[in-house]
Design a protein around this motif. Sequence first.
Motif, PDB file in Angstrom:
ATOM      1  N   CYS B 264       0.860  -1.183   0.000  1.00 33.35           N
ATOM      2  CA  CYS B 264       0.000   0.000   0.000  1.00 33.35           C
ATOM      3  C   CYS B 264       0.888   1.222   0.000  1.00 33.35           C
ATOM      4  O   CYS B 264       1.962   1.217   0.608  1.00 33.35           O
ATOM      5  CB  CYS B 264      -0.894  -0.012   1.242  1.00 33.35           C
ATOM      6  SG  CYS B 264      -1.845   1.498   1.452  1.00 33.35           S
ATOM      7  N   GLU B 265       0.478   2.266  -0.672  1.00 35.90           N
ATOM      8  CA  GLU B 265       1.360   3.427  -0.755  1.00 35.90           C
ATOM      9  C   GLU B 265       1.320   4.265   0.524  1.00 35.90           C
ATOM     10  O   GLU B 265       2.156   5.125   0.727  1.00 35.90           O
ATOM     11  CB  GLU B 265       1.003   4.304  -1.955  1.00 35.90           C
ATOM     12  CG  GLU B 265      -0.442   4.755  -1.954  1.00 35.90           C
ATOM     13  CD  GLU B 265      -0.834   5.361  -3.306  1.00 35.90           C
ATOM     14  OE1 GLU B 265      -1.826   6.078  -3.334  1.00 35.90           O
ATOM     15  OE2 GLU B 265      -0.107   5.101  -4.287  1.00 35.90           O
ATOM     16  N   ASN B 266       0.360   3.948   1.425  1.00 37.71           N
ATOM     17  CA  ASN B 266       0.253   4.738   2.643  1.00 37.71           C
ATOM     18  C   ASN B 266       1.039   4.180   3.821  1.00 37.71           C
ATOM     19  O   ASN B 266       1.085   4.795   4.867  1.00 37.71           O
ATOM     20  CB  ASN B 266      -1.217   4.864   3.054  1.00 37.71           C
ATOM     21  CG  ASN B 266      -1.957   5.772   2.100  1.00 37.71           C
ATOM     22  OD1 ASN B 266      -1.340   6.651   1.508  1.00 37.71           O
ATOM     23  ND2 ASN B 266      -3.232   5.537   1.930  1.00 37.71           N
ATOM     24  N   TYR B 267       1.582   2.996   3.692  1.00 42.24           N
ATOM     25  CA  TYR B 267       2.444   2.497   4.760  1.00 42.24           C
ATOM     26  C   TYR B 267       3.604   1.727   4.169  1.00 42.24           C
ATOM     27  O   TYR B 267       3.667   1.506   2.953  1.00 42.24           O
ATOM     28  CB  TYR B 267       1.665   1.635   5.769  1.00 42.24           C
ATOM     29  CG  TYR B 267       0.984   0.403   5.214  1.00 42.24           C
ATOM     30  CD1 TYR B 267       1.745  -0.687   4.747  1.00 42.24           C
ATOM     31  CD2 TYR B 267      -0.408   0.292   5.172  1.00 42.24           C
ATOM     32  CE1 TYR B 267       1.135  -1.813   4.265  1.00 42.24           C
ATOM     33  CE2 TYR B 267      -1.026  -0.834   4.688  1.00 42.24           C
ATOM     34  CZ  TYR B 267      -0.252  -1.893   4.235  1.00 42.24           C
ATOM     35  OH  TYR B 267      -0.848  -3.007   3.751  1.00 42.24           O
ATOM     36  N   LYS B 268       4.486   1.308   5.050  1.00 43.16           N
ATOM     37  CA  LYS B 268       5.667   0.624   4.577  1.00 43.16           C
ATOM     38  C   LYS B 268       5.775  -0.739   5.259  1.00 43.16           C
ATOM     39  O   LYS B 268       5.645  -0.837   6.481  1.00 43.16           O
ATOM     40  CB  LYS B 268       6.921   1.453   4.940  1.00 43.16           C
ATOM     41  CG  LYS B 268       8.009   1.349   3.908  1.00 43.16           C
ATOM     42  CD  LYS B 268       9.039   2.458   4.070  1.00 43.16           C
ATOM     43  CE  LYS B 268      10.047   2.135   5.140  1.00 43.16           C
ATOM     44  NZ  LYS B 268      10.866   3.281   5.541  1.00 43.16           N
ATOM     45  N   VAL B 269       5.949  -1.778   4.449  1.00 39.61           N
ATOM     46  CA  VAL B 269       6.150  -3.099   5.029  1.00 39.61           C
ATOM     47  C   VAL B 269       7.643  -3.260   5.281  1.00 39.61           C
ATOM     48  O   VAL B 269       8.451  -3.160   4.368  1.00 39.61           O
ATOM     49  CB  VAL B 269       5.664  -4.203   4.062  1.00 39.61           C
ATOM     50  CG1 VAL B 269       5.884  -5.583   4.681  1.00 39.61           C
ATOM     51  CG2 VAL B 269       4.207  -3.987   3.725  1.00 39.61           C
ATOM     52  N   THR B 270       7.985  -3.458   6.551  1.00 40.15           N
ATOM     53  CA  THR B 270       9.416  -3.570   6.846  1.00 40.15           C
ATOM     54  C   THR B 270       9.865  -5.008   6.967  1.00 40.15           C
ATOM     55  O   THR B 270      11.031  -5.313   6.778  1.00 40.15           O
ATOM     56  CB  THR B 270       9.770  -2.824   8.146  1.00 40.15           C
ATOM     57  OG1 THR B 270       8.853  -3.226   9.159  1.00 40.15           O
ATOM     58  CG2 THR B 270       9.703  -1.334   7.947  1.00 40.15           C
ATOM     59  N   LYS B 271       8.934  -5.883   7.355  1.00 43.52           N
ATOM     60  CA  LYS B 271       9.301  -7.300   7.488  1.00 43.52           C
ATOM     61  C   LYS B 271       8.124  -8.121   7.036  1.00 43.52           C
ATOM     62  O   LYS B 271       6.963  -7.746   7.286  1.00 43.52           O
ATOM     63  CB  LYS B 271       9.587  -7.640   8.969  1.00 43.52           C
ATOM     64  CG  LYS B 271      11.052  -7.626   9.357  1.00 43.52           C
ATOM     65  CD  LYS B 271      11.193  -8.155  10.774  1.00 43.52           C
ATOM     66  CE  LYS B 271      12.064  -7.229  11.605  1.00 43.52           C
ATOM     67  NZ  LYS B 271      11.831  -7.418  13.038  1.00 43.52           N
ATOM     68  N   ASP B 272       8.380  -9.241   6.407  1.00 39.37           N
ATOM     69  CA  ASP B 272       7.262 -10.106   6.036  1.00 39.37           C
ATOM     70  C   ASP B 272       7.783 -11.506   5.743  1.00 39.37           C
ATOM     71  O   ASP B 272       8.895 -11.673   5.247  1.00 39.37           O
ATOM     72  CB  ASP B 272       6.531  -9.557   4.796  1.00 39.37           C
ATOM     73  CG  ASP B 272       5.160 -10.220   4.643  1.00 39.37           C
ATOM     74  OD1 ASP B 272       4.742 -10.942   5.565  1.00 39.37           O
ATOM     75  OD2 ASP B 272       4.528  -9.987   3.589  1.00 39.37           O
ATOM     76  N   GLY B 273       7.003 -12.485   6.079  1.00 45.29           N
ATOM     77  CA  GLY B 273       7.396 -13.864   5.771  1.00 45.29           C
ATOM     78  C   GLY B 273       6.898 -14.815   6.821  1.00 45.29           C
ATOM     79  O   GLY B 273       6.757 -14.433   7.997  1.00 45.29           O
ATOM     80  N   ASP B 274       6.587 -16.049   6.407  1.00 41.65           N
ATOM     81  CA  ASP B 274       6.129 -17.102   7.312  1.00 41.65           C
ATOM     82  C   ASP B 274       4.955 -16.673   8.179  1.00 41.65           C
ATOM     83  O   ASP B 274       4.870 -16.991   9.369  1.00 41.65           O
ATOM     84  CB  ASP B 274       7.268 -17.579   8.224  1.00 41.65           C
ATOM     85  CG  ASP B 274       8.313 -18.333   7.429  1.00 41.65           C
ATOM     86  OD1 ASP B 274       7.942 -18.869   6.365  1.00 41.65           O
ATOM     87  OD2 ASP B 274       9.481 -18.350   7.857  1.00 41.65           O
ATOM     88  N   GLY B 275       4.044 -15.914   7.587  1.00 46.04           N
ATOM     89  CA  GLY B 275       2.832 -15.559   8.308  1.00 46.04           C
ATOM     90  C   GLY B 275       3.001 -14.498   9.381  1.00 46.04           C
ATOM     91  O   GLY B 275       2.146 -14.346  10.241  1.00 46.04           O
ATOM     92  N   ARG B 276       4.133 -13.763   9.342  1.00 45.53           N
ATOM     93  CA  ARG B 276       4.301 -12.688  10.320  1.00 45.53           C
ATOM     94  C   ARG B 276       4.932 -11.480   9.624  1.00 45.53           C
ATOM     95  O   ARG B 276       5.905 -11.627   8.879  1.00 45.53           O
ATOM     96  CB  ARG B 276       5.211 -13.168  11.453  1.00 45.53           C
ATOM     97  CG  ARG B 276       5.254 -12.209  12.628  1.00 45.53           C
ATOM     98  CD  ARG B 276       6.299 -12.692  13.648  1.00 45.53           C
ATOM     99  NE  ARG B 276       6.393 -11.744  14.728  1.00 45.53           N
ATOM    100  CZ  ARG B 276       5.680 -11.824  15.854  1.00 45.53           C
ATOM    101  NH1 ARG B 276       4.848 -12.830  16.030  1.00 45.53           N
ATOM    102  NH2 ARG B 276       5.817 -10.911  16.795  1.00 45.53           N
ATOM    103  N   GLY B 277       4.375 -10.325   9.853  1.00 42.61           N
ATOM    104  CA  GLY B 277       4.923  -9.155   9.176  1.00 42.61           C
ATOM    105  C   GLY B 277       4.869  -7.920  10.039  1.00 42.61           C
ATOM    106  O   GLY B 277       4.186  -7.877  11.065  1.00 42.61           O
ATOM    107  N   GLU B 278       5.644  -6.907   9.611  1.00 46.46           N
ATOM    108  CA  GLU B 278       5.679  -5.669  10.374  1.00 46.46           C
ATOM    109  C   GLU B 278       5.468  -4.501   9.428  1.00 46.46           C
ATOM    110  O   GLU B 278       6.024  -4.457   8.336  1.00 46.46           O
ATOM    111  CB  GLU B 278       7.056  -5.527  11.036  1.00 46.46           C
ATOM    112  CG  GLU B 278       6.992  -5.395  12.540  1.00 46.46           C
ATOM    113  CD  GLU B 278       8.382  -5.277  13.133  1.00 46.46           C
ATOM    114  OE1 GLU B 278       8.714  -6.124  13.961  1.00 46.46           O
ATOM    115  OE2 GLU B 278       9.128  -4.354  12.731  1.00 46.46           O
ATOM    116  N   ILE B 279       4.664  -3.569   9.877  1.00 50.02           N
ATOM    117  CA  ILE B 279       4.342  -2.421   9.025  1.00 50.02           C
ATOM    118  C   ILE B 279       4.572  -1.150   9.835  1.00 50.02           C
ATOM    119  O   ILE B 279       4.243  -1.095  11.021  1.00 50.02           O
ATOM    120  CB  ILE B 279       2.857  -2.490   8.593  1.00 50.02           C
ATOM    121  CG1 ILE B 279       2.640  -3.667   7.649  1.00 50.02           C
ATOM    122  CG2 ILE B 279       2.423  -1.204   7.921  1.00 50.02           C
ATOM    123  CD1 ILE B 279       1.199  -4.065   7.542  1.00 50.02           C
TER     124      ILE B 279
END
Lengths: 258, 324, 267
Positions: B264-279
């Motif tokens: 999404c252009e309104n936030y930033k995904v910093t971590k993602d993988g194996d069903g866990r992510g950080e935004i």
Amino acid sequence: MKLYFKYVGMLLRSQMQYKASFFMTAVGQFLISFTTFLSMVFMFSRFNSVKGFIFSEILICFSVVLMAFSITECFFRGFDVFPRLIKSGELDRILVRPRNEMFQVLASDMDLSRIGRLLQAVVMLIYAFITCDIHWTGYKIITVVLMILGGVAVFTGLFVLFAAFSFFTIEGLEFMNIFTDGSREFGKYPVSIYGEGMLKFYTFVVPIALFQYYPFLYLIGKSENMWYMLLPLLGFAFIIPCYAFFRYGLRKYKSTGS
Amino acid sequence: MIELKNVCKTFKVAKRNAGFGEAVKSLFCRDYTYVQALNDVSFTVNDGEMVGYIGPNGAGKSSTVKIMSGILTPDSGECIINGRTPWKDRVDHVRDIGVVFGQRSQLWWDVPVIDSFELIRDIYKVSREDYKKSLSSLTELLNLSEILKTPARQLSLGQRMRCEIAASLLHNPKILFLDEPTIGLDASSKIAVREFIKSINKQNKTTVILTTHDMQDIEALTDRILLIGKGRILLDGTLAELKKRHSAFKTITVDYTGEKLPACENYKVTKDGDGRGEIIIDTRVITASQAISFISDHVEIKDISVTGETIDETVVSLYKEFAI
Amino acid sequence: MRKYISFFRIRFIAGLQYRAAAWAGIATQFAWGGMNILMFRAFYEEGSNAFPMPFDSLSTYIWLQQAFLALFMAWFFDTEIFDSIVSGNIAYELCRPINIYNMWFTKNTAVRLSKAVLRCLPILIFAAVLPSPYGMSLPHSIGAFLLFLLSMILGFLVIVAFSMLVHATAFFTISPKGIRVLATSVIEFFSGGLIPIPFFPDWIQPVIYALPFASMQNTPFLIYTGYLSGIEALKSIGLQILWLLVLWCVGKLIFRYALKRVVVQGG
């Protein structure tokens, strides 16, 4: 003055915690100047006199210088270890206290182990007075006292100068040894033996001749000039420019980053 | 009242280069660099205020404190504290201030603490009654009664710091400078020291200026902070303001089932993988609930948490923002 | 061996950093040497026949002494070593895969050498251009010069080995400062630091020569000035080697014993 004795009391109590160390250092101090004394004895066992001075006369000169130096070292130790005060940041503490800086530096340290040297100076002086035929008068007794006091004044001036230089250079301080330790070391002989030039240097630049040469001539009867008796008092004037330089250095002080 | 106006201070530092040849060369000529420790620093602190002075190492915190306590003379600029210039009226000025250098001791190492206090009393010419009064209140507040008879070298760091602070306050100063007072202390000592600082600021209306690296100190103690970096005051404001400005960013941690988190252009995904992510979101652009509902449209959320920036992170991001 | 060399190199470069110290040292030593020569001149004028060596030899001795002061200085002790022993930090040093005696020996030589290298040349050059008999004269002969070099190295190692013994006393006393002051004055005096050994009374000289202190600065300088030559010089060098071996072995033994004790006590 009362505060000074409080400081002294604290220092004494601190030093008494380390009696063994104190004793060893005092003995060591004694030995250092004793070897100097021995080397003089050795020299005079080969040569009977130097430039017209005999051994017991030289001994008066040596003991006065040593006495003045060890008294100064004992009570004005704070200036002697001044670079350490800067390095450790103790000077910062001194500066945030509402008392004169010179006073606090003076009171910050005292080294009683110098008593080893002082003791030796006293013994040598007594020995020299016994073996030397001085025609004692009241004036001559005053002369001896003035010589010692003047010596303390000149060495104090030199120590303050040393401390002042440590505001500008810590590494380069070694050269000040020419004047402090050098004056003690070479002041053991009347400075005239080093030649005319050195006599002038030691009269007008580093004025140790004021207390160890001219009044000494009067004392042993080589000169009748009574004014020589009072010359050591000029040694006190020497402190003034040294103090001024210290103040100048303090303004340039840049502390250590913490 | 403390007033600093356009204070500048420069240090000359010799450059030292590595290597044998360079070492020999530097014997004859040496390059110097000028480090601007303080560059046009101005601020005002009112009576009774408590101010946290923060900044990275070498930013100029200590230099400022040293100028205010009369140790250093600045190259230019003005500093008036209670109507006096510290380095000009040093003796009168320091009677009104107390200084604690966290990394250095002012207690005599080998004698009981109480003897050091007595000597300090004489140095500051505090009268018997005043001394008794402040000693008994300090003893109570800092819980010193059992350690006063102990030589300083036998005290633990926490005990010693409490004695150091007491020593700096025996003469009841109007202003107290604390240079990293909690450095190296354990958690309970830290809390004790903070409590105490808070209470003397309240009760005696003592102005407190505190430099520290410990953000918890700041959070617990001060309303106002001054941020200094590379010799400049970068920020002067309340802690709340600082937080508002910088806690716009929030981190959302999501546990989910599905392919991957939607972009999404309104936030930033910093971590993602194996069903866990950080935004990371900027709440001025998008609110947390908007972001969550957007995510839940694409994946199935199992667990979710939203965290704000800690004060430490705020400061680090501030440092980054000002590039120091 | 490699590790000692790189250790040596680091210390050496660190020593070179002190520029102001080097210049100050040169000035101090120059003044010191000059004053000493003036003092001896006064005695020389009193009676040159009582002088054990010619005046120009004496001047040379004094300038050599000043130029290489840093190599032979009696008062240089490494406070780091004392501190690490007294505070017990030495236990950490034991973790390094390196022999402590060798490491400290290396460090001590490196510090002395780096100081001496900076200082000796300017002083030697100054001294060489001074007018005779106050300046430095050339060595007695090429052979003497070669022996001098050998003897310098030996004398240097002897004083470092001896100072290691002084450092080791810190293991056994709580007052290393006192020992340090004591050792300094003894070494200084008996090695001919105050007045050259030939100036000592004749009856005491055989005793002095038998002590390790005479094998420090005394031997190389006297060889250079030609006071010791031929078989005498060789004998003195032999004595230096003997003392070096003895002091080295005793030092190693003491360190081994002391370190064992530290480990047993738990540092």
